[in-house]
Each structure stands twice: as C-alpha cells, then as structure tokens.
Scaffold this active site. Structure first.
Site, PDB file in Angstrom:
ATOM      1  N   LYS A 171      -8.218   0.988  -5.205  1.00 57.99           N
ATOM      2  CA  LYS A 171      -8.172  -0.433  -5.542  1.00 57.99           C
ATOM      3  C   LYS A 171      -7.807  -1.186  -4.272  1.00 57.99           C
ATOM      4  CE  LYS A 171      -6.352  -4.176  -7.208  1.00 57.99           C
ATOM      5  NZ  LYS A 171      -6.566  -5.078  -6.077  1.00 57.99           N
ATOM      6  N   GLU A 246       4.507   2.500   0.447  1.00 55.88           N
ATOM      7  CA  GLU A 246       4.623   1.928   1.789  1.00 55.88           C
ATOM      8  C   GLU A 246       4.741   0.426   1.587  1.00 55.88           C
ATOM      9  OE1 GLU A 246       4.821   3.737   4.428  1.00 55.88           O
ATOM     10  OE2 GLU A 246       4.181   5.651   3.605  1.00 55.88           O
ATOM     11  N   CYS A 280       2.515  -4.858   8.917  1.00 54.10           N
ATOM     12  CA  CYS A 280       3.824  -4.514   8.362  1.00 54.10           C
ATOM     13  C   CYS A 280       4.798  -4.103   9.453  1.00 54.10           C
ATOM     14  CB  CYS A 280       3.669  -3.398   7.351  1.00 54.10           C
ATOM     15  SG  CYS A 280       2.778  -1.995   8.028  1.00 54.10           S
ATOM     16  N   GLU A 381      10.765 -11.131   4.253  1.00 55.25           N
ATOM     17  CA  GLU A 381       9.519 -10.869   4.988  1.00 55.25           C
ATOM     18  C   GLU A 381       8.623 -12.103   4.935  1.00 55.25           C
ATOM     19  OE1 GLU A 381       6.524  -8.222   3.312  1.00 55.25           O
ATOM     20  OE2 GLU A 381       6.321  -7.248   5.259  1.00 55.25           O
TER      21      GLU A 381
HETATM   22  P1  NAD Z   1       0.626  -6.856  -2.692  1.00 54.68           P
HETATM   23  O1  NAD Z   1       1.785  -6.016  -3.058  1.00 54.68           O
HETATM   24  O2  NAD Z   1       0.533  -8.209  -3.259  1.00 54.68           O
HETATM   25  O3  NAD Z   1      -0.738  -6.125  -3.082  1.00 54.68           O
HETATM   26  C1  NAD Z   1      -1.044  -4.816  -2.623  1.00 54.68           C
HETATM   27  C2  NAD Z   1      -2.060  -4.198  -3.564  1.00 54.68           C
HETATM   28  O4  NAD Z   1      -1.434  -3.973  -4.832  1.00 54.68           O
HETATM   29  C3  NAD Z   1      -3.285  -5.077  -3.836  1.00 54.68           C
HETATM   30  O5  NAD Z   1      -4.430  -4.278  -3.914  1.00 54.68           O
HETATM   31  C4  NAD Z   1      -2.950  -5.671  -5.187  1.00 54.68           C
HETATM   32  O6  NAD Z   1      -4.075  -6.074  -5.923  1.00 54.68           O
HETATM   33  C5  NAD Z   1      -2.250  -4.507  -5.858  1.00 54.68           C
HETATM   34  N1  NAD Z   1      -1.398  -4.862  -7.001  1.00 54.68           N
HETATM   35  C6  NAD Z   1      -0.798  -6.051  -7.268  1.00 54.68           C
HETATM   36  N2  NAD Z   1      -0.097  -5.969  -8.414  1.00 54.68           N
HETATM   37  C7  NAD Z   1      -0.254  -4.698  -8.867  1.00 54.68           C
HETATM   38  C8  NAD Z   1       0.246  -4.005 -10.001  1.00 54.68           C
HETATM   39  N3  NAD Z   1       1.042  -4.570 -10.889  1.00 54.68           N
HETATM   40  N4  NAD Z   1      -0.100  -2.706 -10.152  1.00 54.68           N
HETATM   41  C9  NAD Z   1      -0.893  -2.088  -9.243  1.00 54.68           C
HETATM   42  N5  NAD Z   1      -1.401  -2.705  -8.161  1.00 54.68           N
HETATM   43  C10 NAD Z   1      -1.073  -3.992  -7.972  1.00 54.68           C
HETATM   44  O7  NAD Z   1       0.604  -6.885  -1.093  1.00 54.68           O
HETATM   45  P2  NAD Z   1      -0.357  -7.727  -0.161  1.00 54.68           P
HETATM   46  O8  NAD Z   1       0.059  -9.154  -0.221  1.00 54.68           O
HETATM   47  O9  NAD Z   1      -1.759  -7.348  -0.432  1.00 54.68           O
HETATM   48  O10 NAD Z   1      -0.003  -7.118   1.284  1.00 54.68           O
HETATM   49  C11 NAD Z   1       1.055  -7.559   2.083  1.00 54.68           C
HETATM   50  C12 NAD Z   1       2.253  -6.641   1.933  1.00 54.68           C
HETATM   51  O11 NAD Z   1       1.881  -5.303   2.260  1.00 54.68           O
HETATM   52  C13 NAD Z   1       3.383  -6.989   2.891  1.00 54.68           C
HETATM   53  O12 NAD Z   1       4.592  -6.924   2.194  1.00 54.68           O
HETATM   54  C14 NAD Z   1       3.326  -5.886   3.944  1.00 54.68           C
HETATM   55  O13 NAD Z   1       4.534  -5.600   4.589  1.00 54.68           O
HETATM   56  C15 NAD Z   1       2.875  -4.732   3.112  1.00 54.68           C
HETATM   57  N6  NAD Z   1       2.298  -3.687   3.948  1.00 54.68           N
HETATM   58  C16 NAD Z   1       3.012  -2.538   4.133  1.00 54.68           C
HETATM   59  C17 NAD Z   1       2.509  -1.534   4.950  1.00 54.68           C
HETATM   60  C18 NAD Z   1       3.276  -0.260   5.174  1.00 54.68           C
HETATM   61  O14 NAD Z   1       2.686   0.689   5.667  1.00 54.68           O
HETATM   62  N7  NAD Z   1       4.550  -0.186   4.837  1.00 54.68           N
HETATM   63  C19 NAD Z   1       1.260  -1.699   5.559  1.00 54.68           C
HETATM   64  C20 NAD Z   1       0.565  -2.886   5.344  1.00 54.68           C
HETATM   65  C21 NAD Z   1       1.084  -3.888   4.531  1.00 54.68           C
END
Ligand code: NAD
Length: 478
Positions: A171, A246, A280, A381
């Site tokens: 996804k 992550e 991130c 963040e």
């Molecule tokens: P997000 O948590 O909003 O979404 C991430 C994914 O989860 C998307 O595909 C989203 O559709 C899905 N999602 C949302 N609600 C869900 C649910 N209830 N159940 C299952 N899936 C669901 O994050 P974002 O805004 O897309 O990305 C930014 C965030 O990602 C920042 O916090 C960043 O730090 C983090 N990030 C972390 C890493 C790492 O390796 N630690 C790497 C890249 C980004």
C-alpha cells in the site's frame, strides 16, 4: 492519467470505481486520479497473494532471485521515465529523483536478489543432538509506505519480503502512488507470477484496517508517521502479528569546534534541507559548540540563502516543492508556532512563488534560533525545510539536548576527536549514528529507530529475518 491497482497480475480500477485526485506539487494542479480502494479491493489482493504463496515460496531461491534481478533491470531501463514520474508526483527535483530515488529502488531489488542467495541459518550442537534453524517465509505480508521517498521505500520493503518467499500486498502512500503504478507495469513485463505482488491504492484509514487486521496477513512492515504507527501497533498486538515500524524522527546534528568546517557545512545544508527536509533522517535540531556558534550561524545562513528553491524540472533548483497543500500548510503553521514560541527566523520562514509556478507549494529553507529545547518546535516532527540552531558548552550538555525528545531515529556528530566520537555514539539514543557524514548508507546495516521512532530493523539480514519465521529442529543421535 489514471493510476491502477495491481491485483492478481492485472491492473484495474477500484471495485467501486471510486477515485481520488493526485496533485502536481510544482503547480498545485490535479493531474491524475488513483483508485480510492475499499476493504473489497484489499480482500481481493489478499486472496490473490494467498493463492500465489505455495508456488512462490517453494520456488528455488535462485528463481526468486532471478525475478528480482529482472525487475531491477527494468527499473534501470526505465530510469528516466520513473524519475520524471517521481518528481511530478512528489515535487522533488528531477535531478534528485534521477540520482537517488530511482537508482536506489533498483539497488534494493538487486541487493535482496543477491542477499537471499547468501542467507544461511544457524546450527547448535549438543553432545547427543544437533539443532538446526529453518527460516521459513511467513505467508502474505503487508508493506505500507509513505510519500517522501515513494519507490525507494516501497521497494525497500517489497524486495526482502519477496526474496524470502512471501507474497505481498503493498500500500503506497495515496499522495504519491505514480511510481508504484509504473512498478506494477514492470512486474507484468518481468512476468512475475500473478498474485506474488499486489499493490492497492487508496486512503490509509479506508484500506489500512483490512491490510493490518486480516487473519491471512501474517506480518506488517510499516514506514510512516508515529501516529499511524501507534495505531498499527495496537492492531498488530490484538491480532498477535509480527510488525516492523519505521516512524518519525526529530534528529539531532551535533557540531564540535574541532570538526572539518567545510565538510560539516556542506553536509549540514544537505541534512537539513534535502528533499525539502522531507527525509525521516534529516537533522532538524542543530547543536553547535558555543565557541564556533556565531561563525557557524553566519556561514550556514549565507550558504542556505544561495540555494535555489524552484520548479522540480529545472536543473538549477536545489530544492523543489512540498509534497501536498496540507503538508505545506502544516509546515508554515510550525514556522508561525516557532515565532510565537520566541524563535528568531534567521533566514526563510516564508513561502516561495517561482515565476510560472505561483500556485505550487514551495517554502524557503528556514533557520531558527533562540528556542528552548523543550518547546514544541524542537519536540515535534515538522518534516519540512525547517531547522533550529542551539549553542552548547559541554559534551554532556550536547548529549542531554540531543536525547531530550521522544524520538530516536538518527543522529549526526561532527568532530575530529575520535575518542569523543565513539564515547558519544554509545550514549546517543538513536538507531543510527553518523560521524562526520550523513545518510551514508550501506544496505547491509541495520536500519531503524528507538523510542517513538520505531520498533525493529530493516536492511540486510535484519529484513530477511523479519520476513521469515525461525523454526528450531532438534535431532537426537541414536
Ligand atoms: P503516514 O503515517 O500518514 O502514512 C504512511 C502510510 O500509512 C501511507 O501509505 C498511509 O496511507 C498509510 N496509513 C494511514 N493510516 C493507516 C492506517 N490506519 N492503517 C494502515 N495504513 C495507514 O505518513 P506519511 O505522512 O505518508 O509520511 C511521513 C512520515 O513518515 C513522517 O513521520 C516520517 O518521519 C515518516 N518516515 C519514516 C521513515 C523511517 O524510516 N523511520 C522513513 C520515511 C518516512
């Protein structure tokens, strides 16, 4: 343009026919739609993955490896097209997508295509018996990824999951699904057997719950925000599922007076603002030894002001557009918050409107000083081109400041004193510590965070271990 789901080897719209809009961050215009999938689409993807599992998991390792290498080759052959799509969808500079995102996506497939052929298990000998460990694939696994490095992070999950014999329902973020759509086409071209990889597009809160709670899904690999990660952790706990999280970061960058100043400065520009600060691992809290604080501040501001923020397709745009209007507004609201909290904006702090792209979402790289470590600006963040600078006097103080958040993803340390570097690396609460560098990656190393930045590790053997179940077999000698 229409993005499609990829289920059972076929590309199709959502079952309901509903779509969601995709926007081009460089000009704020809608340019495509993606499936607004529901639980029915996820169910269909899970069933196709379940059906494909017995055959895929019993293929010889070399065969699975061959498929992954084929996909990597196709990514390389479509490098330009994929880079253009990534830049269009995400707003990142095209040169960055060409240099980093797309090469890394093919490297992920190639790395795990090789790694799986070298994966071995342990044996534990007793005087009267031998134990050996089998590492078997789990079954159907969910891979959920964010928008900041779309194909790079999606492939980082899919490749080890497939290599170790699982079938996948992936996804991608609903904000940036375009390269996942193109990857689906490449998987068809690679003749990946139907159902081995399925990609479902849609809003996280609509498709997520089925993806994470379904009884046929054996593990969840998630990268995204800490907020969503916590929700997934709860679902995984109540269904006793394996989970790797992550999540967010608020990474410290600690600079000592004895560092190589030029090297530190150019890397600090990168670690603060690369990909518009939407990595991130970006260092958003910069702690500087007091004796060089003013010198650092002067040069950091000067060099930052020379960086061009502009349309992603322009070769001279060092930084591109923010991924979405909602995120753009969120970053600007944090800049306002920083001012309310008493911060002084040394540079940036405003949106940018490049000629011809006035309705795009651009923000000038922003440096803020004068804030307390405990204020919201330094604790939450922001995930944008915004960093704060704070002076420190001693090593102990630097450690306390760096460790003083709920996050613990990565940290950067700049010093020529090797004893101090090792001493501090041990004390920093982070999953990754970079000394005199930033984002210098070896795909064999464990990748992940501590505290609210994550649970579990990706990369190398850690990823292959996550996507397999160890089983001990004890054979008694007779
Ligand atoms: P997000 O948590 O909003 O979404 C991430 C994914 O989860 C998307 O595909 C989203 O559709 C899905 N999602 C949302 N609600 C869900 C649910 N209830 N159940 C299952 N899936 C669901 O994050 P974002 O805004 O897309 O990305 C930014 C965030 O990602 C920042 O916090 C960043 O730090 C983090 N990030 C972390 C890493 C790492 O390796 N630690 C790497 C890249 C980004």
């Amino acid at each position: 343009m229409e993005v499609h789901n990829y289920i059972n080897g076929v590309m199709s719209p959502s079952i309901s026919g509903q779509t969601l809009p995709l926007y081009n961050p460089s000009n704020g215009q809608q340019y495509a739609t993606a499936p607004n999938s529901s639980a029915d689409d996820v169910e269909s993807a899970i069933q196709s993955a379940k059906k494909a599992f017995p055959t895929w998991s019993s293929l010889p390792t070399q065969e699975r490896s061959r498929y992954l290498n084929k996909i990597a080759d196709l990514i390389d052959q479509n490098h330009e097209k994929l880079a253009i799509a990534e830049s269009l969808d995400n707003g990142k500079p095209l040169w960055l997508a060409k240099r980093v995102d797309i090469p890394r996506a093919s490297a992920n497939f190639r790395f795990f295509a090789h790694a799986i052929t070298q994966f071995s298990t342990e044996a534990h000998e007793m005087t009267d018996a031998i134990n050996y460990t089998l590492r078997q694939p789990l079954g159907v696994v969910s891979c959920i990824s964010p928008w900041n490095l779309p194909l790079y992070l999606l492939s980082w999950k899919i490749a080890p999951a497939l290599a170790s014999g699982n079938t996948v329902v992936a996804k991608p973020s609903e904000v940036t699904p375009l390269t996942a759509h193109l990857l689906s086409e490449l998987c068809i071209e690679a003749q990946l057997p139907p159902g081995v990889l399925n990609i479902v597009h849609g809003y996280g809160d609509q498709v997520g719950p089925t993806l994470t709670s379904h009884e046929d899904v054996k593990a969840i690999s998630f990268t995204g925000s800490t907020r969503v990660g916590k929700e997934i952790a709860q679902v995984a706990a109540s269904h006793i599922k394996k989970v790797s999280l992550e999540m967010g970061g608020k990474n410290p960058n600690i600079i000592f007076a004895d560092c190589d100043f030029r090297e530190m400065l150019s890397n600090t520009i990168r670690s603060s603002f690369a990909n518009q600060g939407q990595i991130c691992l970006c260092g958003s809290r910069i702690y500087v030894e007091r004796s060089i604080y003013y010198d650092f501040k002067k040069h950091f501001v000067e060099v930052t002001e020379k960086q061009i923020v502009g349309p992603p397709r322009n070769d001279n745009s060092k930084f591109g557009a923010i991924v979405s209007e909602a995120h753009y507004k969120k970053i600007l609201s944090y800049i306002e918050l920083a001012k309310e909290e008493g911060g002084q904006i040394l540079t940036g702090g405003h949106s940018v409107h490049p000629p011809g792209y006035e309705s795009g979402w651009y923000i000038a790289p922003t440096i803020i000083e004068g804030l307390d470590n405990n204020c919201r600006t330094n604790q939450e963040e922001i995930f944008g081109p915004v960093c704060t600078i704070i002076p420190f006097d001693t090593e102990e103080e630097a450690i306390a400041l760096a460790n003083g958040t709920k996050y613990g993803l990565s940290a950067s340390l700049w010093t020529q004193n090797i004893s101090r570097a090792h001493r501090m690396a041990k004390k920093l609460e982070a999953g990754i510590v970079w000394i005199n560098c930033w984002l210098h990656r070896d795909l064999r190393t464990p990748f992940g965070g501590v505290k609210e930045s994550g649970v579990g590790r990706e990369g190398g053997l850690d990823a292959l271990r996550f996507f397999t179940e160890p089983k001990n077999v004890c054979v008694k000698y007779q």
